[in-house]
Design a protein around this motif. Structure first.
Motif, PDB file in Angstrom:
ATOM      1  N   PHE B 165       0.827  -1.212   0.000  1.00 56.75           N
ATOM      2  CA  PHE B 165       0.000   0.000   0.000  1.00 56.75           C
ATOM      3  C   PHE B 165       0.860   1.259   0.000  1.00 56.75           C
ATOM      4  N   SER B 166       1.918   1.172  -0.778  1.00 51.46           N
ATOM      5  CA  SER B 166       2.945   2.200  -0.913  1.00 51.46           C
ATOM      6  C   SER B 166       2.392   3.605  -1.104  1.00 51.46           C
ATOM      7  N   ARG B 167       2.903   4.497  -0.294  1.00 56.43           N
ATOM      8  CA  ARG B 167       2.563   5.918  -0.451  1.00 56.43           C
ATOM      9  C   ARG B 167       3.258   6.512  -1.681  1.00 56.43           C
ATOM     10  N   ILE B 168       4.446   6.042  -1.941  1.00 58.10           N
ATOM     11  CA  ILE B 168       5.196   6.571  -3.087  1.00 58.10           C
ATOM     12  C   ILE B 168       4.483   6.186  -4.390  1.00 58.10           C
ATOM     13  N   ARG B 169       4.087   4.933  -4.496  1.00 64.51           N
ATOM     14  CA  ARG B 169       3.349   4.503  -5.687  1.00 64.51           C
ATOM     15  C   ARG B 169       2.016   5.232  -5.790  1.00 64.51           C
ATOM     16  N   HIS B 170       1.398   5.423  -4.656  1.00 63.30           N
ATOM     17  CA  HIS B 170       0.142   6.152  -4.579  1.00 63.30           C
ATOM     18  C   HIS B 170       0.268   7.524  -5.257  1.00 63.30           C
ATOM     19  N   LYS B 171       1.410   8.151  -5.053  1.00 58.07           N
ATOM     20  CA  LYS B 171       1.637   9.448  -5.698  1.00 58.07           C
ATOM     21  C   LYS B 171       1.850   9.260  -7.203  1.00 58.07           C
ATOM     22  N   MET B 172       2.618   8.251  -7.572  1.00 62.83           N
ATOM     23  CA  MET B 172       2.877   7.994  -8.999  1.00 62.83           C
ATOM     24  C   MET B 172       1.576   7.668  -9.736  1.00 62.83           C
ATOM     25  N   GLN B 173       0.664   7.037  -9.006  1.00 59.85           N
ATOM     26  CA  GLN B 173      -0.593   6.592  -9.606  1.00 59.85           C
ATOM     27  C   GLN B 173      -1.444   7.765 -10.085  1.00 59.85           C
ATOM     28  N   ARG B 174      -1.220   8.933  -9.556  1.00 58.55           N
ATOM     29  CA  ARG B 174      -2.008  10.082  -9.992  1.00 58.55           C
ATOM     30  C   ARG B 174      -1.497  10.657 -11.312  1.00 58.55           C
ATOM     31  N   GLN B 175      -0.365  10.147 -11.798  1.00 58.65           N
ATOM     32  CA  GLN B 175       0.100  10.559 -13.129  1.00 58.65           C
ATOM     33  C   GLN B 175      -0.818  10.002 -14.207  1.00 58.65           C
ATOM     34  N   SER B 176      -0.911  10.712 -15.302  1.00 59.86           N
ATOM     35  CA  SER B 176      -1.594  10.133 -16.457  1.00 59.86           C
ATOM     36  C   SER B 176      -0.746   8.980 -16.995  1.00 59.86           C
ATOM     37  N   ARG B 177      -1.427   8.017 -17.592  1.00 55.14           N
ATOM     38  CA  ARG B 177      -0.791   6.875 -18.240  1.00 55.14           C
ATOM     39  C   ARG B 177      -0.033   5.969 -17.272  1.00 55.14           C
ATOM     40  N   PHE B 178      -0.431   5.979 -16.001  1.00 55.53           N
ATOM     41  CA  PHE B 178       0.133   5.033 -15.043  1.00 55.53           C
ATOM     42  C   PHE B 178      -0.834   3.864 -14.915  1.00 55.53           C
ATOM     43  N   ASN B 179      -0.398   2.688 -15.314  1.00 57.92           N
ATOM     44  CA  ASN B 179      -1.260   1.510 -15.218  1.00 57.92           C
ATOM     45  C   ASN B 179      -1.158   0.897 -13.838  1.00 57.92           C
ATOM     46  N   TYR B 180      -2.302   0.463 -13.332  1.00 56.65           N
ATOM     47  CA  TYR B 180      -2.328  -0.021 -11.955  1.00 56.65           C
ATOM     48  C   TYR B 180      -3.466  -0.996 -11.751  1.00 56.65           C
ATOM     49  N   SER B 181      -3.234  -2.057 -10.990  1.00 57.12           N
ATOM     50  CA  SER B 181      -4.351  -2.894 -10.556  1.00 57.12           C
ATOM     51  C   SER B 181      -4.070  -3.500  -9.192  1.00 57.12           C
ATOM     52  N   GLN B 182      -5.129  -3.600  -8.401  1.00 55.17           N
ATOM     53  CA  GLN B 182      -5.057  -4.352  -7.138  1.00 55.17           C
ATOM     54  C   GLN B 182      -6.224  -5.320  -7.143  1.00 55.17           C
ATOM     55  N   HIS B 183      -5.903  -6.582  -6.922  1.00 61.36           N
ATOM     56  CA  HIS B 183      -6.948  -7.610  -6.951  1.00 61.36           C
ATOM     57  C   HIS B 183      -6.823  -8.503  -5.720  1.00 61.36           C
ATOM     58  N   PHE B 184      -7.861  -8.457  -4.882  1.00 63.90           N
ATOM     59  CA  PHE B 184      -7.872  -9.261  -3.667  1.00 63.90           C
ATOM     60  C   PHE B 184      -8.481 -10.631  -3.948  1.00 63.90           C
ATOM     61  N   ILE B 185      -7.925 -11.663  -3.336  1.00 64.56           N
ATOM     62  CA  ILE B 185      -8.579 -12.965  -3.428  1.00 64.56           C
ATOM     63  C   ILE B 185      -9.595 -13.088  -2.289  1.00 64.56           C
ATOM     64  N   ASP B 186     -10.529 -14.015  -2.469  1.00 68.84           N
ATOM     65  CA  ASP B 186     -11.635 -14.136  -1.514  1.00 68.84           C
ATOM     66  C   ASP B 186     -11.275 -14.970  -0.292  1.00 68.84           C
ATOM     67  N   VAL B 187      -9.999 -15.255  -0.175  1.00 68.76           N
ATOM     68  CA  VAL B 187      -9.511 -16.057   0.942  1.00 68.76           C
ATOM     69  C   VAL B 187      -8.676 -15.158   1.847  1.00 68.76           C
ATOM     70  N   GLY B 188      -8.857 -15.310   3.158  1.00 69.18           N
ATOM     71  CA  GLY B 188      -8.037 -14.572   4.116  1.00 69.18           C
ATOM     72  C   GLY B 188      -7.138 -15.528   4.873  1.00 69.18           C
ATOM     73  N   TYR B 189      -6.292 -14.979   5.745  1.00 71.09           N
ATOM     74  CA  TYR B 189      -5.452 -15.871   6.546  1.00 71.09           C
ATOM     75  C   TYR B 189      -5.332 -15.356   7.970  1.00 71.09           C
ATOM     76  N   LYS B 190      -4.989 -16.294   8.826  1.00 68.84           N
ATOM     77  CA  LYS B 190      -4.834 -15.978  10.234  1.00 68.84           C
ATOM     78  C   LYS B 190      -3.661 -16.763  10.791  1.00 68.84           C
ATOM     79  N   GLU B 191      -2.860 -16.086  11.603  1.00 69.42           N
ATOM     80  CA  GLU B 191      -1.692 -16.735  12.202  1.00 69.42           C
ATOM     81  C   GLU B 191      -2.067 -17.437  13.499  1.00 69.42           C
ATOM     82  N   LEU B 192      -1.511 -18.636  13.654  1.00 72.79           N
ATOM     83  CA  LEU B 192      -1.662 -19.385  14.903  1.00 72.79           C
ATOM     84  C   LEU B 192      -0.294 -19.966  15.248  1.00 72.79           C
ATOM     85  N   THR B 193      -0.163 -20.559  16.433  1.00 74.59           N
ATOM     86  CA  THR B 193       1.156 -21.022  16.860  1.00 74.59           C
ATOM     87  C   THR B 193       1.100 -22.423  17.464  1.00 74.59           C
ATOM     88  N   ILE B 194       2.091 -23.233  17.090  1.00 80.31           N
ATOM     89  CA  ILE B 194       2.330 -24.495  17.801  1.00 80.31           C
ATOM     90  C   ILE B 194       3.602 -24.291  18.621  1.00 80.31           C
TER      91      ILE B 194
END
Lengths: 454, 454
Positions: B165-194
């Motif tokens: 979630f880069s702030r620097i890229r976020h700024k670059m993204q406001r340029q014209s002709r900057f291609n960008y995509s974010q695609h979330f999968i429908d699966v999440g994760y959770k950490e556990l411990t043994i």
């Protein structure tokens, strides 16, 4: 009748203005914010492509009760006029008799729609920049700059109608699990003008959409009421023949002389406008979700910006409002269900028209001059004339119907497969007019139809 | 030797720290900003998946001269341990003898790398939030909040190593002709411990990557040096069996009892951790361009975040630094060429590992328990053992080589086509071990190879 709400619309463009009219007629309080000045008070920007209003657009305008006023601003175009090098102009009819797309200047239309929204009682706040939205509480924050003092507004609902680079969507994008993409094509565009004759008449046929296809690039022209044409040059940003390669007035002049000799001298101030007018980029934007509970939703380009090559950008945005309206009728005060069903129904259609528009970018620039492509069109045309109920061409489904875009895409893909088979027939270029071609199509469309098509 | 520059790195994660070490060794002034506190001073977040260092990662660490220190933090895993319901555990070797991936705790590694970067002379500014960057001038602006007073820093170059979630890229993204995509999968994760046994030993084999594949979801466990295992549960966000459907401690307990009975009782504080630890989302992020002239470039997740199912996120980020380093050696002070060639070389490889990682998400959760998939793997394994120079498995190309990801993807697709043919052989499930299967593969790989493969 719905319970009255205090509603903000961010963006006073075409879709925002139409939504304002709808919501005012429902009796809601409507405030429209726009960071830019009132378009009625300034000269229009010189970076517009003329609009092509088609069935979906007219339907939404009719539902808002403003179709008649807008018809007066539009010129019907019932055909393409193809200006191919070293050939006389030839024409391709868009549809059946009486079917046409309607050329409207964006500036003229937008001014009129803001007038109508104001008459309906919407309050416009121009030159007031929205910088942030609190999605849970539907609060808007406006101010001079991102870092200045902000003014705070409390609304019940907020609509983001603020275009491809939407600030409202920008805020939604920072949520987890928000899918988003922006994809620019490598072609830019520039507006040019063909002025009217001295007597106010048009210099070219004013019932045609004019195209000069040149493979990697093309020029188009659409008529205005005042006798002028708005032209748009589509040209790669970089490469051998490109905006980058045209740096001097002499280079620009040579380029037009070489590729557009028949129209070059009609374009006013060609060399000046070429360098004065901006070169604009074109982007496809997809995202999901469009809504946040019963608080926020996106409409038009902010939810689904597309490239302009199907002439459906405005029509798709207006259709969003039609769909919202039907959900309001269905769900009344349950805004969460209204927004939920609206986004779920519109999203696949928005994706479909994005895909179709992108494909038309390829088709218009390169294939409209390709003999094999033209033969396909000719065969299709003949068949659809004889069996109009068996074969509605893709263009007509998109442009002259209000059946869903996703269905149009699906049926269009299936029709292409059928035509792929037909084009494999021996001697098709000579025998395209023979009865066996027609029989072949009848046989193929009998065999298999895509799912979910009756 | 390059001319000394004053360089900012935004982000003190793994890739930012490695870059800091490289650049300090080149003699540059290096300041690393991070909006979060120093990870050496706080407990790690409980939302991490253990890292799997493989060939590309080690190579980059060796080039920075820190491989030896990091080896001491890592445990080699030479195989998968598959925990399939109602079957004894079985093992799948990752590669040839001596080939292994290395389990490292993200927190342990990150702390060590910041230590090493500080020793090399990099200055770290923790809890200093970068809000804006002026791309033309390489100025950074930091402050308490987006709207507070900002402090201004002038640099020669800025690297964005600030993650998905880069702030620097976020700024670059406001340029014209900057291609960008974010695609979330429908699966999440959770950490556990043994936790470790009382004597500090591991409760499961500590040279294995443990997987409990369950179709739509899965549990994995990777060992730590202290005898514990970091477990990750991957589960859909919504649906019949999902994070959403597990709302009470009893539901969580039943879920583990039903699907993971063999390991449930080893997980410490299962019911507490399940609700205390956050559920995290996974995203694929693509963008282009990564660079702005000789001023700004993106590295690691800020340029190409991927889902974690190939264990290559960190490795790909470290390889960015290897490639940057090779371009620095080639171009010296010509930073524009360094950045240009870096992004053009890396982009197709980043896209390829994104695709491979996404595919492995499907493969790991559903196919690792599928008999036909396992048969494929068995046939491939036998063939590659006999003809190691004719068939390097995809996993080995990605994990145990430094050939490009895009080549691995291309060859992998070709190998899949070959195996599709092999799997069509009659009675393949009985005769997989017969000589005609081997002959068939030899014949197929003789016939056709993808372009650009020798």
């Amino acid at each position: 009748m719905q319970k009255k709400k205090n509603i903000a619309i961010v963006g006073s463009g075409l879709v925002g203005s139409l939504l304002a009219i709808y919501l005012r007629k429902q009796g809601h309080g409507v405030t429209v914010f726009d960071r830019r000045p009132d378009v009625r008070t300034v000269e229009f920007s010189g970076r517009s492509i003329n609009l092509a209003m088609s069935n979906r657009g007219w339907k939404a305008l009719a539902e808002a009760g403003i179709e008649k006023e807008i018809r007066q601003l539009a010129l019907p175009l019932d055909k393409r006029a193809m200006h191919v090098v070293d050939k006389p102009v030839y024409f391709q009819k868009y549809g059946n008799d009486g079917e046409a797309i309607y050329s409207i200047s964006r500036g003229v239309l937008n001014r009129k729609m803001i007038d109508l929204a104001e008459e309906a009682g919407a309050v416009f706040r121009f030159e007031e920049k929205v910088w942030d939205v609190d999605m849970r509480s539907a609060q808007l924050f406006t101010g001079e700059s991102e870092k200045s003092e902000w003014k705070e507004y409390q609304f019940d609902l907020v609509f983001g109608a603020d275009g491809a680079f939407s600030r409202i969507r920008h805020k939604m994008q920072r949520q987890s699990r928000f899918n988003y993409s922006q994809h620019f094509i490598d072609v830019g565009y520039k507006e040019l003008t063909i002025p009217a004759n001295a007597d106010g008449s048009h210099k070219l046929d004013n019932a045609s959409f004019h195209i000069w296809p040149r493979g990697e690039f093309m020029l188009i022209a659409m008529p205005n009421l005042d006798g002028s044409f708005t032209c748009t040059l589509f040209l790669p940003f970089e490469g051998k023949v490109s905006f980058e390669s045209l740096q001097t007035e002499e280079q620009a002049d040579d380029f037009f002389e070489r590729y557009f000799p028949d129209i070059k001298d009609e374009i006013s101030n060609l060399k000046r406008d070429f360098f004065k007018n901006p070169t604009s980029a074109m982007v496809t934007i997809k995202c999901f979700p469009w809504s946040y509970y019963d608080k926020i939703t996106l409409v038009g380009d902010s939810a689904h910006a597309i490239v302009p090559f199907y002439g459906q950008g405005m029509n798709a945005g207006f259709e969003d409002i039609s769909v919202l309206y039907s959900k309001i009728e269905k769900y009344g005060d349950d805004w969460e269900s209204i927004f939920e069903e609206y986004q779920n129904e519109r999203k696949p259609n928005a994706d479909a028209i994005a895909e179709l528009s992108y494909r038309n970018f390829i088709e218009m620039s390169s294939k409209t001059a390709d003999p094999s492509f033209l033969l396909r069109k000719k065969i299709e045309k003949k068949f659809t004339n004889k069996y109009p109920e068996k074969w509605i061409p893709l263009y007509s489904r998109v442009t002259f119907s209000d059946k869903s875009y996703s269905e149009a895409l699906k049926i269009g893909d299936w029709q292409r497969q059928v035509m792929d088979e037909v084009m494999k027939m021996p001697n098709i270029s000579e025998d395209w007019d023979q009865p066996e071609v027609e029989e072949k199509i009848l046989e193929l469309i009998q065999k298999k139809k895509p799912e979910s098509i009756s």
